[in-house]
Design an enzyme around this catalytic site. Structure first.
Site, PDB file in Angstrom:
ATOM      1  N   ASN A   1      45.514  33.702  38.617  1.00 62.30           N
ATOM      2  CA  ASN A   1      44.707  32.687  37.943  1.00 62.30           C
ATOM      3  C   ASN A   1      45.549  31.418  37.804  1.00 62.30           C
ATOM      4  OD1 ASN A   1      43.471  31.071  36.016  1.00 62.30           O
ATOM      5  ND2 ASN A   1      42.832  32.783  34.723  1.00 62.30           N
TER       6      ASN A   1
ATOM      7  N   HIS B   1      35.844  29.734  39.277  1.00 60.89           N
ATOM      8  CA  HIS B   1      37.228  29.771  38.808  1.00 60.89           C
ATOM      9  C   HIS B   1      37.742  31.193  38.995  1.00 60.89           C
ATOM     10  CE1 HIS B   1      40.685  29.992  36.323  1.00 60.89           C
ATOM     11  NE2 HIS B   1      40.082  30.638  35.345  1.00 60.89           N
TER      12      HIS B   1
ATOM     13  N   CYS C   1      40.962  26.341  32.009  1.00 54.54           N
ATOM     14  CA  CYS C   1      40.434  26.811  33.298  1.00 54.54           C
ATOM     15  C   CYS C   1      39.249  25.978  33.775  1.00 54.54           C
ATOM     16  CB  CYS C   1      40.019  28.270  33.187  1.00 54.54           C
ATOM     17  SG  CYS C   1      41.389  29.320  32.713  1.00 54.54           S
TER      18      CYS C   1
HETATM   19  N1  ACO Z   1      49.981  46.838  32.736  1.00 47.37           N
HETATM   20  C1  ACO Z   1      49.744  48.079  32.298  1.00 47.37           C
HETATM   21  N2  ACO Z   1      49.059  48.317  31.176  1.00 47.37           N
HETATM   22  C2  ACO Z   1      48.572  47.274  30.493  1.00 47.37           C
HETATM   23  C3  ACO Z   1      48.780  45.948  30.907  1.00 47.37           C
HETATM   24  C4  ACO Z   1      49.518  45.743  32.084  1.00 47.37           C
HETATM   25  N3  ACO Z   1      49.760  44.530  32.582  1.00 47.37           N
HETATM   26  N4  ACO Z   1      48.165  45.108  30.036  1.00 47.37           N
HETATM   27  C5  ACO Z   1      47.605  45.884  29.093  1.00 47.37           C
HETATM   28  N5  ACO Z   1      47.847  47.175  29.366  1.00 47.37           N
HETATM   29  C6  ACO Z   1      47.448  48.360  28.631  1.00 47.37           C
HETATM   30  C7  ACO Z   1      47.168  48.063  27.181  1.00 47.37           C
HETATM   31  O1  ACO Z   1      48.344  48.035  26.438  1.00 47.37           O
HETATM   32  C8  ACO Z   1      46.252  49.206  26.816  1.00 47.37           C
HETATM   33  O2  ACO Z   1      47.022  50.332  26.581  1.00 47.37           O
HETATM   34  P1  ACO Z   1      46.602  51.370  25.411  1.00 47.37           P
HETATM   35  O3  ACO Z   1      45.275  51.913  25.826  1.00 47.37           O
HETATM   36  O4  ACO Z   1      47.708  52.346  25.452  1.00 47.37           O
HETATM   37  O5  ACO Z   1      46.554  50.542  24.167  1.00 47.37           O
HETATM   38  C9  ACO Z   1      45.470  49.450  28.100  1.00 47.37           C
HETATM   39  O6  ACO Z   1      46.232  48.860  29.157  1.00 47.37           O
HETATM   40  C10 ACO Z   1      44.109  48.832  28.070  1.00 47.37           C
HETATM   41  O7  ACO Z   1      44.261  47.514  27.570  1.00 47.37           O
HETATM   42  P2  ACO Z   1      43.070  46.550  27.470  1.00 47.37           P
HETATM   43  O8  ACO Z   1      43.497  45.189  27.028  1.00 47.37           O
HETATM   44  O9  ACO Z   1      41.975  47.213  26.717  1.00 47.37           O
HETATM   45  O10 ACO Z   1      42.708  46.506  29.002  1.00 47.37           O
HETATM   46  P3  ACO Z   1      41.398  46.032  29.663  1.00 47.37           P
HETATM   47  O11 ACO Z   1      40.816  47.117  30.469  1.00 47.37           O
HETATM   48  O12 ACO Z   1      40.518  45.298  28.718  1.00 47.37           O
HETATM   49  O13 ACO Z   1      41.972  44.986  30.700  1.00 47.37           O
HETATM   50  C11 ACO Z   1      42.232  42.629  30.949  1.00 47.37           C
HETATM   51  C12 ACO Z   1      42.730  43.876  30.256  1.00 47.37           C
HETATM   52  C13 ACO Z   1      42.440  42.777  32.451  1.00 47.37           C
HETATM   53  C14 ACO Z   1      42.995  41.417  30.480  1.00 47.37           C
HETATM   54  C15 ACO Z   1      40.724  42.526  30.616  1.00 47.37           C
HETATM   55  O14 ACO Z   1      40.508  42.493  29.235  1.00 47.37           O
HETATM   56  C16 ACO Z   1      40.096  41.358  31.211  1.00 47.37           C
HETATM   57  O15 ACO Z   1      39.819  41.347  32.395  1.00 47.37           O
HETATM   58  N6  ACO Z   1      39.811  40.306  30.392  1.00 47.37           N
HETATM   59  C17 ACO Z   1      39.350  39.053  30.870  1.00 47.37           C
HETATM   60  C18 ACO Z   1      40.376  38.076  30.556  1.00 47.37           C
HETATM   61  C19 ACO Z   1      40.875  37.335  31.733  1.00 47.37           C
HETATM   62  O16 ACO Z   1      40.707  37.677  32.870  1.00 47.37           O
HETATM   63  N7  ACO Z   1      41.496  36.237  31.432  1.00 47.37           N
HETATM   64  C20 ACO Z   1      41.993  35.377  32.435  1.00 47.37           C
HETATM   65  C21 ACO Z   1      42.366  34.103  31.801  1.00 47.37           C
HETATM   66  S1  ACO Z   1      41.038  33.359  31.009  1.00 47.37           S
HETATM   67  C22 ACO Z   1      40.078  32.722  32.139  1.00 47.37           C
HETATM   68  O17 ACO Z   1      40.543  32.276  33.144  1.00 47.37           O
HETATM   69  C23 ACO Z   1      38.658  32.727  31.888  1.00 47.37           C
END
Ligand code: ACO
Length: 330
Positions: A287, A257, A113
């Site tokens: 992204n 980004h 990224c």
């Molecule tokens: N749809 C529905 N439910 C989902 C999905 C989805 N696409 N993905 C995960 N879940 C579920 C999980 O299975 C989990 O269920 P559970 O509670 O029954 O186990 C629940 O949602 C919560 O999962 P988490 O991973 O804890 O969700 P979180 O609130 O942390 O959100 C996310 C996930 C959006 C990826 C978050 O961690 C985040 O924003 N991280 C930053 C990473 C990022 O944005 N990366 C981009 C690429 S890297 C970069 O460019 C820097």
């Protein structure tokens, strides 16, 4: 000699993949994706067999036509992607052949990224040291062909999209353009975000078993990435500004980004910057990794959000972890 962005253009493939489309493939919903990431749709190459080099050719041709710039005046290419067309060689030489850019040097950048920021930084140094005058800087990505569009992959598959940006960085004797670039990396976190296979470490590169275990798809520890991104984005913005004796109040626009809208909001809150000073278009593209800053910069210019003499901050963080900032006087 200084370097400045003469112009920039982007290209995305024709096919749109909405959140509702994804919810037909896996257990997710438009509401979940929008709330957690800000994304409504992304573009995909689908079944067209287009690679990042092809998207980059389209973006570059748009740029060169817009500028009426003769491609024979391009001295060097820096090509950033984390999803290369081939294992070897890099997408840069594939792109060069398709563009008919004979014999000039081409450099491939693999900084995820942060790829576009690293690419701009390298190009800036070549221009400031008076080696080259016109450098084509590319950020191009085809993410959707390597995502896991199944329930197991829903944590990452909803985030990414395809696209490319092409930017012409040129020499100028005026006091404008790129004022500084700051680059960082912390290899302790390689396991938090990345695609490990195929890997030259293993005799078979990838086995059927690895494929069954989805090892060829991107793996991410979302919470860890979130935590580090929210720390590193502000840090490297401030580092760049302090280097130039600038304050946040001097900044007209921050173009981060487009990782995740919640990351952008958290960074904005931490720095205390108003909405109108932070550009976001993640709702349309998802992204697009190395392409995202370039696509966002192009749209910011198209929307007249940048004026002459404005201070613009480009900033990115991603897999590696790699991160960096570019401070520009427009
Ligand atoms: N749809 C529905 N439910 C989902 C999905 C989805 N696409 N993905 C995960 N879940 C579920 C999980 O299975 C989990 O269920 P559970 O509670 O029954 O186990 C629940 O949602 C919560 O999962 P988490 O991973 O804890 O969700 P979180 O609130 O942390 O959100 C996310 C996930 C959006 C990826 C978050 O961690 C985040 O924003 N991280 C930053 C990473 C990022 O944005 N990366 C981009 C690429 S890297 C970069 O460019 C820097």
């Amino acid at each position: 000699m200084n370097s400045y962005i003469k112009d920039i253009a982007y290209y995305v493939p024709e096919q749109i993949l909405t959140n509702d489309d994804l919810s037909k493939l896996m257990d997710t919903s438009d509401e979940w994706i929008k709330t957690r990431t800000g994304i409504s749709q992304r573009y995909t190459v689908g079944n067209t067999n287009l690679g990042p080099s092809d998207l980059a050719v389209n973006a570059s041709n748009k740029l060169l036509n817009k500028l009426k710039f003769d491609k024979s005046d391009i001295d060097f290419v820096v090509f950033a992607t984390s999803t290369p067309d081939y294992y070897v060689p890099g997408s840069g030489s594939i792109f060069q052949e398709k563009m008919g850019l004979d014999n000039i040097g081409v450099l491939d950048i693999r900084q995820g990224c942060a790829g576009f920021i690293y690419a701009l930084s390298v190009a800036d140094k070549f221009i400031k040291s008076e080696v080259y005058k016109n450098i084509l800087v590319i950020g191009a990505e085809v993410q959707t062909t390597q995502l896991d569009f199944d329930d197991e992959g829903r944590g990452t598959a909803v985030l990414f999209g395809d696209g490319a940006a092409a930017c012409l960085l040129s020499a100028t004797s005026k006091e404008k353009g790129i004022l500084s670039t700051h680059l960082h990396s912390d290899g302790r976190f390689i396991k938090e975000l990345g695609t490990e296979y195929p890997s030259s470490k293993y005799k078979d590169i990838i086995t059927t078993e690895d494929v069954k275990n989805r090892k060829h798809h991107i793996q991410m520890n979302g919470r860890e990435v979130f935590k580090h991104a929210v720390r590193r984005f502000p840090e490297v913005i401030i580092e760049g500004l302090e280097f130039n004796n600038l304050k946040l109040d001097d900044v007209n626009l921050v173009i981060p980004h487009q990782a995740n809208y919640r990351i952008t909001q958290a960074v904005q809150k931490k720095l205390g910057i108003s909405d109108d000073k932070v550009f976001s278009n993640i709702h349309k593209y998802g992204n697009t990794t190395a392409a995202s800053v370039g696509i966002a910069l192009t749209e910011a210019l198209e929307q007249n959000k940048i004026n002459k003499n404005d201070y613009v901050v480009l900033v990115a963080f991603g897999a590696g972890f790699y991160w960096g900032s570019v401070i520009i006087k427009w």
